[in-house]
Design a protein around this motif. Sequence first.
Motif, short mmCIF file in Angstrom:
data_model
loop_
_atom_site.label_atom_id
_atom_site.label_comp_id
_atom_site.label_asym_id
_atom_site.label_seq_id
_atom_site.Cartn_x
_atom_site.Cartn_y
_atom_site.Cartn_z
N TRP A 1 -6.18 -1.08 10.83
CA TRP A 1 -7.19 -1.46 9.85
C TRP A 1 -6.61 -1.65 8.45
O TRP A 1 -7.25 -2.22 7.58
CB TRP A 1 -8.27 -0.38 9.83
CG TRP A 1 -7.85 0.80 9.04
CD1 TRP A 1 -6.90 1.70 9.37
CD2 TRP A 1 -8.34 1.16 7.76
NE1 TRP A 1 -6.76 2.62 8.38
CE2 TRP A 1 -7.65 2.32 7.38
CE3 TRP A 1 -9.31 0.64 6.91
CZ2 TRP A 1 -7.88 2.95 6.18
CZ3 TRP A 1 -9.53 1.28 5.70
CH2 TRP A 1 -8.82 2.43 5.34
N LEU A 2 -5.37 -1.14 8.25
CA LEU A 2 -4.78 -1.22 6.92
C LEU A 2 -4.53 -2.65 6.45
O LEU A 2 -4.45 -2.91 5.26
CB LEU A 2 -3.46 -0.45 6.88
CG LEU A 2 -3.56 1.06 6.68
CD1 LEU A 2 -2.26 1.73 7.04
CD2 LEU A 2 -3.94 1.37 5.23
N ILE A 3 -4.36 -3.55 7.41
CA ILE A 3 -4.17 -4.93 6.97
C ILE A 3 -5.26 -5.83 7.55
O ILE A 3 -5.69 -5.66 8.69
CB ILE A 3 -2.77 -5.48 7.33
CG1 ILE A 3 -2.53 -5.38 8.83
CG2 ILE A 3 -1.69 -4.74 6.60
CD1 ILE A 3 -1.25 -6.06 9.22
N GLN B 1 -4.15 3.63 14.35
CA GLN B 1 -4.17 4.37 13.09
C GLN B 1 -3.90 3.47 11.89
O GLN B 1 -4.34 3.74 10.78
CB GLN B 1 -3.13 5.49 13.10
CG GLN B 1 -3.48 6.68 13.98
CD GLN B 1 -4.82 7.29 13.59
OE1 GLN B 1 -5.07 7.56 12.44
NE2 GLN B 1 -5.69 7.51 14.58
N VAL C 1 0.84 -1.20 0.00
CA VAL C 1 0.00 0.00 0.00
C VAL C 1 0.87 1.25 0.00
O VAL C 1 0.60 2.21 -0.73
CB VAL C 1 -0.95 0.00 1.21
CG1 VAL C 1 -1.75 1.29 1.26
CG2 VAL C 1 -1.88 -1.20 1.17
#
Lengths: 493, 493
Positions: A173-175, A170, A54
């Motif tokens: 949730w990105l993974i 922070q 990402v």
Amino acid sequence: MFEAAEVGSRIDKEAYKREVPKVREALLAAQRELAASGLAAAVHIGGGDELGKVSALNALLSWLDARGVESFALGPPTDEERARPRFWRYWRLLPPRGRMVILLGSWYTAPIVDRVYGRMDDVTFEREMRRIRDFERMLVQEHVPLVKFWLHLSKAKQKKRLAKVKRDPQSRWLIGDEAWTYFKKYDRFREVAESALRLTSTGVAPWHVVESTNDRYRNLTVATTLTRALRDALEVAKATAARSSRRAALPKPRKFNVIRQLDLSRNLSDDEYERALTRHGARLARLVRQLHEADRSLILAFEGPDAAGKGGTIRRLTQAMDARLYRVISVAAPTDEEAVHPYLWRFWRYVPAHGAVRIFDRSWYGRVLVERIEGLATREEWSRAYAEINEFEAQLAEAGAVLLKFWLAISAEEQLRRFTDRRTTPYKQYKLTEEDWRNRRKWDAYEAAACDMIERTSTDHAPWVLVEAEDKRWARVQTMKTVCKHLEKALSD
Amino acid sequence: MFEAAEVGSRIDKEAYKREVPKVREALLAAQRELAASGLAAAVHIGGGDELGKVSALNALLSWLDARGVESFALGPPTDEERARPRFWRYWRLLPPRGRMVILLGSWYTAPIVDRVYGRMDDVTFEREMRRIRDFERMLVQEHVPLVKFWLHLSKAKQKKRLAKVKRDPQSRWLIGDEAWTYFKKYDRFREVAESALRLTSTGVAPWHVVESTNDRYRNLTVATTLTRALRDALEVAKATAARSSRRAALPKPRKFNVIRQLDLSRNLSDDEYERALTRHGARLARLVRQLHEADRSLILAFEGPDAAGKGGTIRRLTQAMDARLYRVISVAAPTDEEAVHPYLWRFWRYVPAHGAVRIFDRSWYGRVLVERIEGLATREEWSRAYAEINEFEAQLAEAGAVLLKFWLAISAEEQLRRFTDRRTTPYKQYKLTEEDWRNRRKWDAYEAAACDMIERTSTDHAPWVLVEAEDKRWARVQTMKTVCKHLEKALSD
């Protein structure tokens, strides 16, 4: 293979600040050159490091000119995608000439995950990788150079990164949760990925393994590698253009060819015709319904000289079908969106979902017929098309399609009779164009090209059916019977 | 309304045999004329008689030239369709100029069924019908005449047909189980359908109610009505073209307009800028994630003079977003596939699924800006575009999109400074074209057109935000703050 990407490569803040403007400028310049050239580019960012992918994508998108690039993060296939051959979703995303697409997630994802979890054996896995190799080679040859990155993190670093992410609301949730599940199989993933990379790192589409420990190092490396790869592709394209623009000579007619063996005197009386049409029409109607209920598809392609009766034959077939189930695709000159994509793209557009029928009035075989004869494809292009088309059809068949290709054969004399008839019958005149006459003058070359095509692309799962079409009634009934026969066979399997 | 279609109209076999060739020839001729004209056509076959609809479609497809027509039988929406505004699936199917599409199932199906089953109240139903009326008027005005058939069967005949189908294994599967369920509510369906037809039978897109008792009568009537409707449409188009090709005069500048009220001296120091960007960037990142989790979408459109800083502003926004969630669509000249569809078609193509972000660098507002000024749209076309665009945006908002439109305002002097800078900075030169200079000479007209646009299309659910952009830093921070503010409001609703 991955050892070289575990040496702790990093770039410090100061150097990064110094480097970024230069790297960006070079990248932008390469992108601009790409836009002006006839090339598109597909960039693939893979690897086990979800966060790294990402972040690399974010960096590339912020450095590139947004007007020439699009990105897609592929999740699970949608239901429209699941209803079609696996590669359909990738064909959908292929960039047109002059543009670039960046993919997170790709044709590698499913085979690697399936292999790791033992849902796919070694032999199938290798076959998949070979298929990918063919696909990628075709893309590169069709003006879509492919730049493949694999972002690598050592096991220790991966563990550290996941732990850090878990603590940080922070970025947590990105993974997805699957990152944790996958990590438990880190060693196996590494092993399978290595074998995937080994099997698919080719001269035309090599892998670039990038150490992903340090964000700055990774992003700069990805950007500079991409710049270099684009420049290389542009150079190769120039060199190839100079070399391969030559046309081949027109194919020579062969006295004893498969088309000339046909007995064109075959015919049906009006009575026989009406009875056969009624009988096999009912049979076809029933079979198409069963096919639909079995969630399989039917794909028919029609080729043959002008005025061979393709339209009329298709009409008789469709009259026996539920209009909700079929679509007839009449293939004419490509639109400009189609013309700026690899030639098979426009046919992938029309690949039917399970349960549907598609009939092509002329087809992807234009590549090795009219495009070959008229010099619209170079010798190199149409020569490799046989294999590409075979692969395309293999994928359709694997996805459950019943696939048949019809060559409607008439004699040159019969064509002339039909042309003359068209010229003199008011409501048929619109069907006859100057192009028809032009094609007719190359009759022998077309016939020879058709023989090559039939020889090289008739396969078990997608056979060519030669139909004697001098008598329209005979041709229509033969076609209908053949479709029925193949449907019965497929449905009884 | 349906009484006239219950008189028992029928055609006997002999008459049918005599009529069909004539009807076919006229239909084909009209289709050919359509193909040569700049018109497309959408044919809608509706009504409660499922079998009749399929049979009418079969007849039309076997009489028309397959090369100019496609048909779609619409079932339940796919998941790609469900993730977007309701009309998206219809826009997907709109035919290009010269071609015809026949739809079984359409925008009427859901409201009628919902109304019958009480899932929709009368007021909402009427609103839906008004929306359909607007949609259809727009299609017709955008060169897609609409021919709407409603096939009617009296209750007694319907009952008889269903019973017959039930007994016959050859045709039983042709109609779904819901046909039986629906029949129990025949009277209510009739009532609701009548009101739907009454509310949507307009001068530009009238309903043709056809009695469906006798197959031969129905098929002939549908074909002859279609022929006449196509001819009418072709004539209207000719007459309109003669009348409406005139351009309007350039819009006159207004001294006290909303753009001139802006205080262009607003600015930020480097320090303020960096701090604000970091702070609101983190805020935006968090909000976009929440938006994604809430399965809603964000659509931003950027307009403004050349060199107003749209690209840079968009770049700052996207740097704060997860690259997997957004796509930037740079709007340039339409491709040829786009050019042969109604002008909004190409923007519908890019409508995001729930959970995604789309940023448009220039947008559908080109219709009332550059196309108005340069005479690429007639006065009639751009005048009605305001309402069409408002409707488009209302549908986006209803589907859960947060929708904002930004006008980046700079002075003519600032634009000149930026142009000059671009001309003299080597790596910026590519950004400046002759067209930029040409547009600049019409500065006042563009400003006046922008004022008209802002006045007529700023709505609660899709407001225009005017941003002082003389100082790029100010513009970027203002934009980011505004997006955050609206996201917070939407997410707290």
